[in-house]
Design an enzyme around this catalytic site. Structure first.
Site, short mmCIF file in Angstrom:
data_model
loop_
_atom_site.label_atom_id
_atom_site.label_comp_id
_atom_site.label_asym_id
_atom_site.label_seq_id
_atom_site.Cartn_x
_atom_site.Cartn_y
_atom_site.Cartn_z
N LYS A 85 0.81 -1.22 0.00
CA LYS A 85 0.00 0.00 0.00
C LYS A 85 0.85 1.27 0.00
CE LYS A 85 -4.44 -1.57 1.66
NZ LYS A 85 -4.26 -3.00 2.02
N GLU A 107 -9.81 7.02 3.61
CA GLU A 107 -10.72 6.08 4.25
C GLU A 107 -9.90 4.86 4.65
OE1 GLU A 107 -10.11 6.12 1.08
OE2 GLU A 107 -9.71 3.98 0.73
N SER A 374 1.59 -9.91 -1.11
CA SER A 374 1.30 -8.48 -0.94
C SER A 374 1.67 -7.91 0.43
CB SER A 374 -0.18 -8.23 -1.21
OG SER A 374 -0.99 -9.09 -0.42
C1 LIG Z 1 -5.14 -4.02 1.59
C2 LIG Z 1 -4.42 -5.27 1.27
C3 LIG Z 1 -4.79 -6.10 0.20
C4 LIG Z 1 -6.03 -5.86 -0.64
O1 LIG Z 1 -6.02 -4.70 -1.38
P1 LIG Z 1 -5.77 -4.62 -2.94
O2 LIG Z 1 -6.08 -3.22 -3.26
O3 LIG Z 1 -6.67 -5.59 -3.62
O4 LIG Z 1 -4.34 -4.96 -3.16
C5 LIG Z 1 -4.04 -7.23 -0.07
N1 LIG Z 1 -2.96 -7.55 0.69
C6 LIG Z 1 -2.57 -6.79 1.72
C7 LIG Z 1 -1.38 -7.20 2.52
C8 LIG Z 1 -3.28 -5.63 2.05
O5 LIG Z 1 -2.89 -4.89 3.10
#
Ligand SMILES: *Cc1c(COP(=O)(O)O)cnc(C)c1O
Length: 395
Positions: A85, A107, A374
Site C-alpha cells: 500500500k 478512508e 502483498s
Molecule cells: C489491503 C491489502 C490487500 C487488498 O487490497 P488490494 O487493493 O486488492 O491490493 C491485499 N494484501 C494486503 C497485505 C493488504 O494490506
C-alpha cells in the site's frame, strides 16, 4: 462524459457536481506529473530510500519441491510498513504536494491504508485525517493507535453499517467541502476516474520489478501471474507490465469467506452484478433491489463488496481469470508458507497462495508461477490464533 474514464462499461465518475472540478484538476495534475521525469525521480528516490525497494523475487524452493511448478514470490511484505500500500500512498502524496495541497484525508477499513497514509503524511509533514467506521475502530484498536502515534486524526463514522463502505462515503463528502487545500488518498484501484488509473501507475512498480527479475533468473516470462484481489491494487500493479505479453496467463484471487454458497463471502466477480458505488461503475455484491451487501472474509483487506473497474473489464474480456478461496483454504495455505519457507504472510496474500497450491496440481514441473506476496502477517497473528481456536471471527 470523459471517455478516458471508462474501461468498457466500467469506471466513470459517479460523483456529485461539486466534486467534478476537483476530479478534473487531480486528473490534469496527474497526467502532467507522469510525463515529468522529475516526478518519477522523486517517486523512485522514496521507493528506494524509504520503502526499501527493490524487494526480492524469491524462489520458493521448498514449496516448489512439494507442489511441482516453479513458484516465485514477489516480496511486497518486505516493504516499509509491511505491504504494497505504501507504493501508492507515496505516489499520491507526491502528487498532492505538487498540487500545493497541505492536508490529506483517507478512508480505511482494517486500518492498513490508514496507517500507510498516516506514514506518508508524517514523512512529508502534511496534516492527516482518516475516516474509519466505528465498528472497525473497535475491531482494529492497534491500527487506530498506530495512526495516532503517526500524528493522524481518526474520525469515527457511525452511518450505515459503520464500516469501510460508510467511511468511504464520508471521506468523499468531507472532500467535497475541503478540496481547496486537501487531497483524498484512495487506498485501492477503485473510486472515480482518475483514481483507478493513478493507483495502477503507482503500483506498476511491483510487476515492472518482477518482470525484470524473472527474466534475469529464468531467461523467460512466467506462465502464470497470480495475486489476491480486494479492491485490486496489488493485483493490477503486479499484472500491468505483463498484460501485453501474449503467453502469460493471469489469475486474480478473491475471498470466498465461508463459501460462496453460504452467501458469506467477498467474491464480487463470482456473484456481483454491475452497479455504482464510491464514484465508479463495477461489479458489486448487491441484493435484488440493488442495495450493496456487506462482504465477508476472514481477511479485512479483502472484505470489500466491489472491485476496481479495470478488473471488471479484464474479467469480461477474459484476459484475467478470477477465482476465489475460502477462509479455511487460506489459513491452511498461510500455515504451509510459514512452515515450508519461514514466511508469515498477510491473510490477504495467503488467499493467492492457496490458489497457487490448487493450480499447481495440474501443472508440469517446468512451468513458472509468479505470485504477489502483498504483505506480511504480523497484523494477523491474533486472527489466525482465534481461527485455530475455533472462534467465529466472521460473526
Ligand atoms: C489491503 C491489502 C490487500 C487488498 O487490497 P488490494 O487493493 O486488492 O491490493 C491485499 N494484501 C494486503 C497485505 C493488504 O494490506
Amino acid at each position: 462524459m470523459n471517455k478516458n474514464s471508462y474501461y468498457g462499461q466500467f469506471g466513470g465518475q459517479y460523483v456529485s457536481e461539486a466534486l467534478m472540478n476537483t476530479l478534473h484538476s487531480v486528473e490534469e495534475a496527474f497526467e502532467e506529473a507522469i510525463k515529468d521525469q522529475k516526478f518519477w525521480e522523486e517517486y523512485n528516490y522514496y521507493m528506494k530510500e524509504y520503502v526499501g525497494r527493490e524487494n526480492p523475487l524469491y524462489f520458493a524452493k521448498r514449496l516448489t519441491e512439494k507442489y511441482g511448478p516453479k513458484i516465485y514470490l514477489k516480496r511486497e511484505d518486505l516493504n516499509h510498513t509491511g505491504a504494497h500500500k505504501i507504493n501508492n500512498v507515496i505516489g499520491q502524496i507526491l502528487l498532492a504536494r505538487r498540487m500545493g495541497k497541505t492536508k490529506v484525508i483517507a478512508e480505511t477499513g482494517a486500518g492498513q491504508h490508514g496507517v500507510a497514509t498516516a506514514t506518508g503524511a508524517a514523512l512529508f509533514g502534511m496534516e492527516c485525517t482518516i475516516f474509519m467506521g466505528a465498528e472497525d475502530i473497535q475491531r482494529q484498536e492497534l491500527n487506530v493507535f498506530r495512526m495516532k502515534m503517526l500524528g493522524a486524526q481518526v474520525v469515527s463514522v457511525t452511518s450505515g453499517s459503520s464500516t469501510l463502505k460508510d467511511a468511504t462515503n464520508e471521506a468523499i463528502r468531507a472532500w467535497a467541502k475541503t478540496a481547496e487545500d486537501t487531497f483524498y488518498v484512495i487506498g485501492s484501484a477503485v473510486g472515480p476516474h482518475p483514481y483507478p488509473k493513478m493507483v495502477k501507475e503507482f503500483q506498476r512498480v511491483i510487476g515492472r520489478e518482477a518482470k525484470a527479475q524473472i527474466l534475469e533468473k529464468e531467461g523467460r516470462l512466467p506462465d502464470y501471474v497470480v495475486a489476491c484481489c480486494g479492491g485490486g491494487s496489488n493485483s493490477i500493479g503486479m499484472f500491468a507490465d505483463f498484460l501485453d505479453e501474449e503467453n502469460v496467463k493471469f489469475v486474480g484471487v478473491e475471498a470466498a469467506g465461508l463459501g460462496i454458497e453460504t452467501g458469506k463471502h467477498a467474491s464480487a466477480m463470482a456473484m456481483g452484478k454491475p452497479g455504482v458505488l464510491h464514484g465508479m461503475r463495477s461489479y458489486l455484491l448487491q441484493d435484488d433491489d440493488g442495495n450493496v451487501q456487506i462482504a465477508h472474509s476472514i481477511s479485512a483487506g479483502l472484505d470489500y463488496p466491489g472491485i476496481g473497474p479495470e478488473h471488471a473489464y479484464l474479467r469480461d474480456t477474459k484476459k484475467v481469470e478470477y477465482v476465489s478461496v475460502t477462509d479455511e483454504e487460506c489459513i491452511n495455505a498461510l500455515l504451509e508458507l510459514c512452515k515450508l519457507e519461514g514466511i508469515i504472510p498477510a491473510i490477504e496474500s495467503a488467499h493467492a497462495m492457496a490458489y497457487v497450491f490448487k493450480m499447481a496440481k495440474d501443472m508440469p514441473k517446468d512451468q513458472i508461477i509468479v505470485m504477489c506476496l502483498s504483505g506480511r502477517g504480523d497484523k494477523d497473528v491474533h486472527t489466525v490464533a482465534s481461527y485455530l481456536k475455533g472462534e467465529d471471527m466472521n460473526k
